[in-house]
Design a protein around this motif. Structure first.
Motif, mmCIF file in Angstrom:
data_model
loop_
_atom_site.group_PDB
_atom_site.id
_atom_site.type_symbol
_atom_site.label_atom_id
_atom_site.label_comp_id
_atom_site.label_asym_id
_atom_site.label_seq_id
_atom_site.Cartn_x
_atom_site.Cartn_y
_atom_site.Cartn_z
ATOM 1 N N ASP A 1 1.065 7.421 1.435
ATOM 2 C CA ASP A 1 0.242 8.540 1.553
ATOM 3 C C ASP A 1 -0.899 8.337 1.771
ATOM 4 O OD1 ASP A 1 -0.730 11.104 1.033
ATOM 5 O OD2 ASP A 1 0.777 11.821 -1.339
ATOM 6 N N LYS A 2 -1.239 8.472 2.558
ATOM 7 C CA LYS A 2 -3.439 7.926 2.793
ATOM 8 C C LYS A 2 -4.283 9.171 2.369
ATOM 9 C CE LYS A 2 -1.613 4.182 4.914
ATOM 10 N NZ LYS A 2 -0.105 4.437 5.001
ATOM 11 N N THR A 3 -3.324 10.649 1.928
ATOM 12 C CA THR A 3 -4.507 10.700 1.974
ATOM 13 C C THR A 3 -4.962 11.531 -0.248
ATOM 14 O OG1 THR A 3 -2.596 12.868 0.987
ATOM 15 C CG2 THR A 3 -3.515 13.298 3.908
ATOM 16 N N GLN B 1 0.712 -1.478 -0.048
ATOM 17 C CA GLN B 1 0.144 -0.035 -0.148
ATOM 18 C C GLN B 1 0.560 0.885 -0.359
ATOM 19 O OE1 GLN B 1 -2.732 0.615 3.271
ATOM 20 N NE2 GLN B 1 -3.855 2.066 2.104
ATOM 21 N N LYS C 1 -8.007 4.329 -3.908
ATOM 22 C CA LYS C 1 -6.695 2.799 -3.175
ATOM 23 C C LYS C 1 -5.855 2.471 -4.291
ATOM 24 C CE LYS C 1 -9.693 2.670 -0.042
ATOM 25 N NZ LYS C 1 -9.731 2.854 1.349
#
Length: 256
Positions: free
Chosen positions: A123-125, A120, A129
């Motif tokens: 960068d979760k922002t 994954q 996905k």
């Protein structure tokens, strides 16, 4: 790929990806300057008008020649056409999780299964996905990415071409192939589109690295479009293409 020659670019907010402008600001209602007597008089007038209206409704207007129909208990009422204020369009029912919904949930009942060795993105922002393929020596560089995003602002063709423009922006010697409509593998999908491209991507050292990418987009019968967006160095692409195909197919299978 990313830190070595540019990370996948996040679409700009004006395209619908970021939060919209703040909603309208409502002012507090001003206090009335009318006297209590005027307000009371208005209330009495309103009661009188309501009483008159009830009488007219019961008597049919008071005239024998009135053409206004009077409703009877046994009359059949015709509903308003679908799409009006009183009979809205049916909304999409939540999709129950099926046997092919495994791996990572994208949204709206769509899933995909990352291939072994893909991680994954940090960068979760970032919208959607996205998964990355680290370089074999793990020096902090990556060789490619696989990204799944959704929108209702485009059809399948428009979204795919939009993403190709975004991803190839800033690359050198970009060559975009001719996009094609492809057969959708399920009746849930009404439009499917695919397009690929090649480019030379500048590295930190200034050397140009050959690069391959593609975008496929799937529009369902509710107008939701899901796009898969993949790009790898050309030297990695040929030996990893089966993994890209497997991840892409997992998205399609989740519609079944």
């Amino acid at each position: 790929m990313s830190q070595q020659y540019g990370a996948p670019q996040q679409p700009p907010a004006p395209g619908g990806w970021g939060p919209g402008p703040a909603g309208p600001q409502f002012r507090s209602p001003a206090k009335s300057s009318k006297t209590p007597w005027i307000v009371m008089g208005g209330a009495v007038l309103a009661v009188l008008l309501i009483a008159v209206g009830v009488v007219l409704l019961v008597t049919g207007g008071g005239g024998k020649d009135s053409n206004t129909p009077v409703a009877r208990p046994d009359d059949k009422v015709t509903p308003d056409p679908i799409g009006t204020m009183y009979t809205p369009e049916p909304t999409e029912a939540p999709k129950a999780k099926g046997p092919n919904d495994v791996g990572v949930e994208v949204g709206k009942g769509v899933w995909f299964t990352p291939a072994k060795g893909w991680l994954q993105g940090p960068d979760k922002t970032i919208s959607g996905k996205y998964w990355i393929l680290q370089e074999f020596n793990h020096r902090g560089f990556i060789d490619g990415y696989f990204w799944v995003r959704q929108t209702t602002l485009y059809d399948a063709k428009g979204f795919a071409e939009h993403l190709v423009d975004i991803e190839s922006n800033g690359f050198k010697n970009v060559r975009i192939g001719k996009g094609v409509m492809v057969d959708c593998q399920t009746d849930v999908l009404k439009s499917c589109y695919s397009i690929n491209y090649t480019a030379d991507v500048p590295s930190k050292s200034g050397k140009l690295l050959p690069f391959k990418g593609f975008v496929t987009a799937y529009q369902d019968k509710f107008g939701q479009v899901t796009a898969t967006d993949a790009g790898l160095e050309s030297r990695v692409y040929d030996r990893r293409v089966n993994e890209l195909i497997a991840m892409n197919n997992s998205v399609i299978k989740s519609y079944l």
